[in-house]
Design a protein around this motif. Structure first.
Motif, PDB file in Angstrom:
ATOM      1  N   PRO A  92       0.788  -1.242   0.000  1.00 33.73           N
ATOM      2  CA  PRO A  92       0.000   0.000   0.000  1.00 33.73           C
ATOM      3  C   PRO A  92       0.820   1.292   0.000  1.00 33.73           C
ATOM      4  CG  PRO A  92      -0.905  -1.571   1.556  1.00 33.73           C
ATOM      5  CD  PRO A  92       0.389  -2.145   1.063  1.00 33.73           C
ATOM      6  N   ASP A  93       1.977   1.284   0.610  1.00 38.56           N
ATOM      7  CA  ASP A  93       2.764   2.518   0.694  1.00 38.56           C
ATOM      8  C   ASP A  93       3.879   2.598  -0.354  1.00 38.56           C
ATOM      9  OD1 ASP A  93       4.250   0.474   1.809  1.00 38.56           O
ATOM     10  OD2 ASP A  93       5.084   1.726   3.413  1.00 38.56           O
ATOM     11  N   LEU A  94       3.798   1.776  -1.394  1.00 40.29           N
ATOM     12  CA  LEU A  94       4.856   1.722  -2.403  1.00 40.29           C
ATOM     13  C   LEU A  94       5.083   3.067  -3.081  1.00 40.29           C
ATOM     14  CD1 LEU A  94       6.862  -0.157  -3.902  1.00 40.29           C
ATOM     15  CD2 LEU A  94       5.051  -0.517  -5.601  1.00 40.29           C
ATOM     16  N   PHE A  95       4.022   3.817  -3.308  1.00 39.53           N
ATOM     17  CA  PHE A  95       4.137   5.081  -4.035  1.00 39.53           C
ATOM     18  C   PHE A  95       4.369   6.282  -3.125  1.00 39.53           C
ATOM     19  CE2 PHE A  95       1.334   2.381  -6.730  1.00 39.53           C
ATOM     20  CZ  PHE A  95       2.258   2.159  -7.739  1.00 39.53           C
ATOM     21  N   GLN A  96       4.496   6.036  -1.833  1.00 36.41           N
ATOM     22  CA  GLN A  96       4.753   7.104  -0.875  1.00 36.41           C
ATOM     23  C   GLN A  96       6.232   7.106  -0.505  1.00 36.41           C
ATOM     24  OE1 GLN A  96       2.382   9.324   0.127  1.00 36.41           O
ATOM     25  NE2 GLN A  96       1.044   8.255  -1.325  1.00 36.41           N
ATOM     26  N   VAL A  97       6.914   8.171  -0.846  1.00 37.37           N
ATOM     27  CA  VAL A  97       8.333   8.287  -0.530  1.00 37.37           C
ATOM     28  C   VAL A  97       8.550   9.642   0.145  1.00 37.37           C
ATOM     29  CG1 VAL A  97      10.681   8.363  -1.457  1.00 37.37           C
ATOM     30  CG2 VAL A  97       8.981   6.824  -2.481  1.00 37.37           C
ATOM     31  N   ASN A  98       9.034   9.594   1.377  1.00 33.94           N
ATOM     32  CA  ASN A  98       9.269  10.809   2.157  1.00 33.94           C
ATOM     33  C   ASN A  98       8.036  11.716   2.184  1.00 33.94           C
ATOM     34  OD1 ASN A  98      11.945  10.002   2.662  1.00 33.94           O
ATOM     35  ND2 ASN A  98      12.635  10.928   0.740  1.00 33.94           N
ATOM     36  N   GLY A  99       6.884  11.120   2.366  1.00 31.10           N
ATOM     37  CA  GLY A  99       5.644  11.881   2.447  1.00 31.10           C
ATOM     38  C   GLY A  99       5.118  12.393   1.119  1.00 31.10           C
ATOM     39  N   GLN A 100       5.731  11.994   0.052  1.00 26.99           N
ATOM     40  CA  GLN A 100       5.327  12.464  -1.274  1.00 26.99           C
ATOM     41  C   GLN A 100       4.699  11.309  -2.067  1.00 26.99           C
ATOM     42  OE1 GLN A 100       8.660  13.923  -3.542  1.00 26.99           O
ATOM     43  NE2 GLN A 100       7.372  15.218  -4.828  1.00 26.99           N
ATOM     44  N   ASP A 101       3.583  11.589  -2.731  1.00 23.39           N
ATOM     45  CA  ASP A 101       2.912  10.581  -3.551  1.00 23.39           C
ATOM     46  C   ASP A 101       3.538  10.581  -4.946  1.00 23.39           C
ATOM     47  OD1 ASP A 101       1.260   8.799  -4.820  1.00 23.39           O
ATOM     48  OD2 ASP A 101      -0.570   9.977  -4.581  1.00 23.39           O
ATOM     49  N   LEU A 102       4.201   9.478  -5.285  1.00 25.91           N
ATOM     50  CA  LEU A 102       4.887   9.374  -6.567  1.00 25.91           C
ATOM     51  C   LEU A 102       4.122   8.514  -7.578  1.00 25.91           C
ATOM     52  CD1 LEU A 102       8.569   8.964  -5.324  1.00 25.91           C
ATOM     53  CD2 LEU A 102       7.394  11.035  -6.078  1.00 25.91           C
ATOM     54  N   ALA A 103       2.830   8.319  -7.350  1.00 23.98           N
ATOM     55  CA  ALA A 103       2.030   7.479  -8.246  1.00 23.98           C
ATOM     56  C   ALA A 103       2.001   8.024  -9.669  1.00 23.98           C
ATOM     57  CB  ALA A 103       0.615   7.321  -7.704  1.00 23.98           C
ATOM     58  N   ALA A 104       1.870   9.326  -9.833  1.00 24.27           N
ATOM     59  CA  ALA A 104       1.821   9.907 -11.187  1.00 24.27           C
ATOM     60  C   ALA A 104       3.161   9.719 -11.899  1.00 24.27           C
ATOM     61  CB  ALA A 104       1.449  11.383 -11.119  1.00 24.27           C
ATOM     62  N   LYS A 105       4.253   9.882 -11.185  1.00 23.96           N
ATOM     63  CA  LYS A 105       5.580   9.669 -11.785  1.00 23.96           C
ATOM     64  C   LYS A 105       5.750   8.195 -12.145  1.00 23.96           C
ATOM     65  CE  LYS A 105      10.540  10.232 -11.157  1.00 23.96           C
ATOM     66  NZ  LYS A 105      10.698   9.485 -12.367  1.00 23.96           N
ATOM     67  N   TRP A 106       5.338   7.321 -11.236  1.00 28.34           N
ATOM     68  CA  TRP A 106       5.406   5.878 -11.517  1.00 28.34           C
ATOM     69  C   TRP A 106       4.633   5.563 -12.791  1.00 28.34           C
ATOM     70  CZ3 TRP A 106       1.405   2.559 -12.258  1.00 28.34           C
ATOM     71  CH2 TRP A 106       1.729   1.204 -12.383  1.00 28.34           C
ATOM     72  N   GLN A 107       3.449   6.149 -12.926  1.00 29.04           N
ATOM     73  CA  GLN A 107       2.610   5.875 -14.091  1.00 29.04           C
ATOM     74  C   GLN A 107       3.290   6.336 -15.380  1.00 29.04           C
ATOM     75  OE1 GLN A 107      -1.426   7.147 -13.652  1.00 29.04           O
ATOM     76  NE2 GLN A 107      -2.011   6.407 -15.664  1.00 29.04           N
ATOM     77  N   ARG A 108       3.866   7.518 -15.383  1.00 25.13           N
ATOM     78  CA  ARG A 108       4.577   8.012 -16.578  1.00 25.13           C
ATOM     79  C   ARG A 108       5.739   7.090 -16.938  1.00 25.13           C
ATOM     80  NH1 ARG A 108       3.996  12.798 -13.850  1.00 25.13           N
ATOM     81  NH2 ARG A 108       6.173  12.778 -13.221  1.00 25.13           N
TER      82      ARG A 108
END
Length: 156
Positions: free
Chosen positions: A62-78
């Protein structure tokens, strides 16, 4: 394919190619229809493929896209879309070596710099589980090794 053509041009400078040297053309031509169909299926289903992979990853970690309090889901998707598109092109052209040299080696450096190997490993393992919904057995036989190349190169 392009890598093989370039090697053939260099190896046969000033002479005709032997039947053995031309074999890769016959192999490619025997699979080009399958490659084209698979490429088109991946192209048409890209949003669904990426969404299903993301859903699997969020359920698994569940927290895979959370890094240092930042949601990186959009970057992961790109990034995932970029690799999927290049993977489909490698499938179409039957040139995983060029794919590895042009995109994966460069992208591997970036993923290592950001410590994203685990995310890559999980992403391309999940994609290998999702993609059979979209491709038939013959197409999968050609495409899964390219996804595995992505997983191994980027995930380690």
């Amino acid at each position: 394919m392009l890598t093989n053509v370039e090697a053939l041009v260099q190896a046969t400078d000033g002479r005709y190619a032997s039947d053995q040297e031309l074999m890769f053309f016959q192999t490619y031509l025997s699979t080009v229809g399958t490659r084209l169909r698979a490429y088109q299926k991946i192209q048409a289903a890209e949003p669904q493929i990426v969404a299903q992979v993301m859903t699997r990853l969020k359920a698994q970690t569940p927290d895979l896209f959370q890094v240092n309090g930042q949601d990186l889901a959009a970057k992961w998707q790109r990034d995932t879309v970029r690799v999927l598109r290049y993977s489909a092109t490698a499938l179409l052209l039957d040139d995983p070596e060029r794919f590895k040299e042009t995109l994966l080696s460069w992208f591997q450096t970036i993923m290592r710099a950001f410590g994203a190997q685990e995310s890559c490993d999980l992403t391309y393992a999940a994609m290998q589980a999702v993609i059979p919904q979209y491709l038939n057995a013959e197409e999968l036989k050609l495409f899964l090794p390219i996804l595995e190349l992505s997983r191994v190169t980027l995930g380690r």
